[in-house]
Design a protein around this motif. Structure first.
Motif, PDB file in Angstrom:
ATOM      1  N   ALA A  46       0.833  -1.202   0.000  1.00  0.00           N
ATOM      2  CA  ALA A  46       0.000   0.000   0.000  1.00  0.00           C
ATOM      3  C   ALA A  46       0.868   1.253   0.000  1.00  0.00           C
ATOM      4  O   ALA A  46       0.588   2.212  -0.721  1.00  0.00           O
ATOM      5  N   ALA A  47       1.906   1.238   0.776  1.00  0.00           N
ATOM      6  CA  ALA A  47       2.771   2.409   0.867  1.00  0.00           C
ATOM      7  C   ALA A  47       3.464   2.670  -0.462  1.00  0.00           C
ATOM      8  O   ALA A  47       3.567   3.809  -0.921  1.00  0.00           O
ATOM      9  N   ALA A  85      -5.064   2.359  -1.880  1.00  0.00           N
ATOM     10  CA  ALA A  85      -3.751   2.283  -1.228  1.00  0.00           C
ATOM     11  C   ALA A  85      -3.708   3.143   0.029  1.00  0.00           C
ATOM     12  O   ALA A  85      -3.204   2.733   1.074  1.00  0.00           O
ATOM     13  N   LEU A 126      -3.090   1.885   3.764  1.00  0.00           N
ATOM     14  CA  LEU A 126      -1.906   2.334   4.484  1.00  0.00           C
ATOM     15  C   LEU A 126      -2.280   2.988   5.801  1.00  0.00           C
ATOM     16  O   LEU A 126      -1.685   2.720   6.850  1.00  0.00           O
ATOM     17  N   THR A 183       2.454   1.855  -3.358  1.00  0.00           N
ATOM     18  CA  THR A 183       1.474   2.304  -4.325  1.00  0.00           C
ATOM     19  C   THR A 183       1.081   3.754  -4.078  1.00  0.00           C
ATOM     20  O   THR A 183       0.977   4.553  -5.004  1.00  0.00           O
ATOM     21  N   LEU A 184       0.902   4.072  -2.818  1.00  0.00           N
ATOM     22  CA  LEU A 184       0.475   5.422  -2.482  1.00  0.00           C
ATOM     23  C   LEU A 184       1.560   6.445  -2.830  1.00  0.00           C
ATOM     24  O   LEU A 184       1.290   7.494  -3.412  1.00  0.00           O
ATOM     25  N   ALA A 185       2.764   6.098  -2.475  1.00  0.00           N
ATOM     26  CA  ALA A 185       3.850   7.050  -2.673  1.00  0.00           C
ATOM     27  C   ALA A 185       4.297   7.112  -4.126  1.00  0.00           C
ATOM     28  O   ALA A 185       4.659   8.163  -4.630  1.00  0.00           O
ATOM     29  N   GLY A 186       4.284   5.985  -4.756  1.00  0.00           N
ATOM     30  CA  GLY A 186       4.845   5.914  -6.098  1.00  0.00           C
ATOM     31  C   GLY A 186       3.858   6.276  -7.174  1.00  0.00           C
ATOM     32  O   GLY A 186       2.727   6.668  -6.911  1.00  0.00           O
TER      33      GLY A 186
END
Lengths: 340, 340
Positions: free
Chosen positions: A59-60, B59, B63, A62-65
DNA sequence: GCCCCGTCTGGGAGCGCTCCCAGAACCCGC
DNA sequence: GCGGGTTCTGGGAGCGCTCCCAGACGGGGC
C-alpha cells in the motif's frame, strides 16, 4: 473488521537502512532495481533484507509511487463459459508462474451484469498498472475500450474489433492447417469441418486454416457447418447437417474438442466407424479429448504458455521496453490418438 | 513502469469535504459507515461524492487504516487439478458475485513450488484481511497453518487436518446417501462403489454416505474399490476390480463423474449394458456427465453457491459478526439422466 | 588549473487516507 | 444551578514508502 488485527508487524524500510548502514533512499533504490547504486551498498541491503525478512509494504509503495504494483486479470463476458473451459486453468497457472518473484499483485475481475462502466473506471482509476484481458468473444468491446484509455493491456485471444490492441493467441490458423494436411496425408479425400461461431476469431482462424489446407491440394472447400456455440449439442447438430449434405465424407476437422464429442456421438449412432469410415480431428487437447471414445486426435495449444506469454508481454511493456511485438501467435502441435 | 501514467486524477477526500461543507473526518466517517454522523452531514457528503464522482484511494485507505480491504483466493496444492476442474469456475463466479459492490479487492494466489513459507508470510503480512482457501487435498497443512496465525479464513472443502478451521463444503454425505437410496428404489440389489482416495475428505464423506445408505436397508457394504486419483483411468481400474470381485453387481455409485467415465468404458467393453445390467451414478454434475454415453445420472452440487457461501462467511467474520457457524454444508441434488 | 558530466548518496516532503484526541453542543437527573 | 453522559465535529499526526533535490565525489577534456 476484526478489531485490532494489529498493525503489520514486519520491519520497515528504515530498519533495513539502519542494518545495512545506508539511507532509506538507497534501500528503496535497491528494491526497485535502479541504477546508480554501488555494488557495496547493494550487497549490504540485500543482506539486511534477508536477515530481517523484510518485505515492502504494498500500500505504501502504491500510495507514494506512481504505479500500482498490481495488474488485473479480467475475464470478460459471462465468464461462465471461459472459466468452465479447462483452458482457463492453464492460462491462470501461466500467469502466476510468470509473476512469481515480482512484487506485483494479481487482481481478479469478472464482468458482472451490473458493472460495465464501473469496471473500466476501476481499471483506469490507477488501481492497476495494466490488465490481462481474457475475452473469447471476438466482438467484445472491452479490449478496445480499455486500450483507448491508454491503459497497457494484453488480450488473450485475437480480438475481432481490436484495432491495434496487443494480443496473444494460439496459432489457430496453422494448427488447423496442420490438422488438414495430416488428414490428407492419411489419404482422406472428402474432408469436412465443423466451424465455430462467426463472431469469434478463434473459430474464423481455424476455419481459414482448414480452407487453406484443402485449397493447396486443390480440394473443394464446401463442407462447412457452423455451430453457434462450443457445446457438444451444437457439434452434434452440425455433424448431422454435414452427413445430410455429404453422407460419404471421410474426415471431419472440428474446431473444438467439446464439439467433436457431439460429432462423435452422431457418427457412431449413424453407424459410421471412427476412424475407419470417418476420421475426426479436434482442437484444444482438453481433458475431453483423452476421455472420448475413441480418444480424440486433436491440435494442442500450450495454455500455460498462453498465460505466461500474455504476462510477459504486459510486464515488458510496463517496464518500458521498446519494440515489443504488437501481437504474438503461439505454436500448436498435433496430438495423435485414435480418432484419426 | 511506463513513465508518467500520471498520478491518479480523481478528486480527493478533501475536495469532497469542501463541497459538502464538512471536514475530512466526517467524510471518512460516512464512507466507512460509522455512526455518530448527523443525517444532515451524511446526506451532504453523499451528494458531494455523487457530484464529484469520488472514489476512495485504495492504497491510502490500506496504508492509513488497520485493514487491507482485500481478500485472497488461495488455490492450494498444484492448482492444476483444482483448476482443470470446471468446479473451480463456478466457485470463482460465486466469489465474485458475493464481492460485488463491496470495496474489497480479490487477490489471486496459487501454490508455486517455490513459495510455501513465502505465501504464508505474504498472507499474514497484512496485505489481506482474510483468505478463501480452496484445497481439495484433505491433508493439506495450509488451512490449519493459516488459521493458527489468526488470519480469518474459510476453506472450501472439508479439511481433514483442519482442527476447528471454518469451512464450506457440499453435503457429500447426504448426496451419496441420496444416490444410494435412489438406486435401491430402482430395485438394485448389489450396489458397489468406486471411492476416492483416503486422504481426501470429499472421497471419504461420499463413501460414508454410500455405506449408510446400504446399511439402513441391511445390505452388505463390502463392494468398495478405492482409486488413487480422480481420473478416468483410475476409475476404469477400480471398475475392473469390482467386476472381478462381483461380476453380478447391478449398480455402481462412483464418487466423481470423471472416474465414472472410466467405469462406463470398462462396463461397456465387457458387454454390460448401462443402465439395464448395471446402473451408474456419478457425483459433481460436471460437463463430463452430460456428454457421457449414456449421459450420466449424477449428484449435483451448486458450485456457484459454494463460492458465494465461502465469501459470505469470510466477510461476515471480518465484519465482526458473532456466532457464525463454524462450518457449512451445502445441499446437493440428484440429476437423473440415462445411466441410472 | 578549471568546469562539466556521470556516479553515488542522504534528507525530507508528501502520497490520500484513518484514527486519535480534544472539544462543542446538547440532553438528562439531581 | 452543576456534573456527567451521549452525540457530533474538526484538527492533525502519522501509515511506509517513493521521488525530488541538493550535494559529494571522481574522472575526464580543455
Amino acid at each position: 473488521m476484526t478489531e485490532g488485527r494489529s498493525r503489520r508487524p514486519g520491519p520497515r524500510i528504515e530498519e533495513v537502512a539502519r542494518v545495512a548502514g545506508v539511507s532509506k533512499s538507497t534501500v528503496s533504490r535497491v528494491i526497485n532495481g535502479e541504477k546508480y547504486v554501488s555494488e557495496r551498498s547493494r550487497q549490504a541491503v540485500h543482506r539486511a533484507i534477508a536477515m530481517l525478512g523484510y518485505s515492502p509494504n504494498h500500500a505504501a509503495r502504491t500510495l507514494a509511487g506512481s504505479k500500482a504494483n498490481a495488474i488485473a486479470l479480467v475475464i470478460s463476458e459471462q465468464g461462465s463459459r471461459v472459466l468452465a473451459d479447462p483452458f482457463f486453468a492453464g492460462v491462470l497457472r501461466g500467469v502466476h508462474a510468470e509473476l512469481a518473484g515480482r512484487h506485483v499483485q494479481l487482481l481478479l475481475m469478472m464482468n458482472q451484469p451490473l458493472d460495465g462502466d464501473d469496471q473500466v473506471a476501476y481499471l483506469t482509476g490507477g488501481h492497476v498498472d495494466g490488465a490481462l484481458v481474457v475475452s473469447l468473444h471476438g466482438e467484445d468491446p472491452l479490449p478496445r475500450t480499455l486500450h483507448e484509455t491508454g491503459l497497457p493491456i494484453v488480450v488473450g485471444g485475437r480480438p475481432l474489433a481490436g484495432g491495434s490492441v496487443p494480443f496473444v493467441d494460439a496459432d489457430n490458423f496453422n494448427g488447423a492447417l496442420g490438422a488438414v494436411r495430416f488428414l490428407i496425408s492419411l489419404g482422406r479425400e472428402k474432408i469436412a469441418t465443423i466451424a465455430g461461431p462467426h463472431d469469434m476469431a478463434v473459430g474464423m482462424d481455424r476455419l481459414s486454416g482448414w480452407r487453406c489446407g484443402l485449397a493447396e491440394h486443390g480440394m473443394p472447400v464446401e463442407l462447412v457447418a457452423h455451430s453457434n456455440e462450443f457445446t457438444p449439442e451444437s457439434g452434434a447438430l452440425a455433424m448431422e447437417e454435414l452427413l445430410r449434405r455429404a453422407p460419404d465424407l471421410d474426415a471431419v476437422f472440428v474446431a473444438a474438442d467439446i464439439m467433436a464429442l457431439g460429432a462423435l456421438r452422431v457418427l457412431q449412432s449413424r453407424g459410421y466407424r471412427v476412424p475407419d469410415d470417418v476420421a475426426v480431428v479436434g482442437f484444444d487437447d482438453s481433458v475431453l479429448a483423452s476421455t472420448a471414445v475413441p480418444p480424440l486426435t486433436t491440435v494442442r495449444q500450450d495454455v500455460e504458455g498462453f498465460g505466461r506469454t500474455m504476462t510477459w508481454r504486459l510486464l515488458a511493456e510496463l517496464a518500458g521496453e521498446e519494440k515489443l511485438p504488437q501481437s504474438m501467435l503461439l505454436p500448436t502441435s498435433l496430438v495423435r490418438r485414435a480418432s484419426a
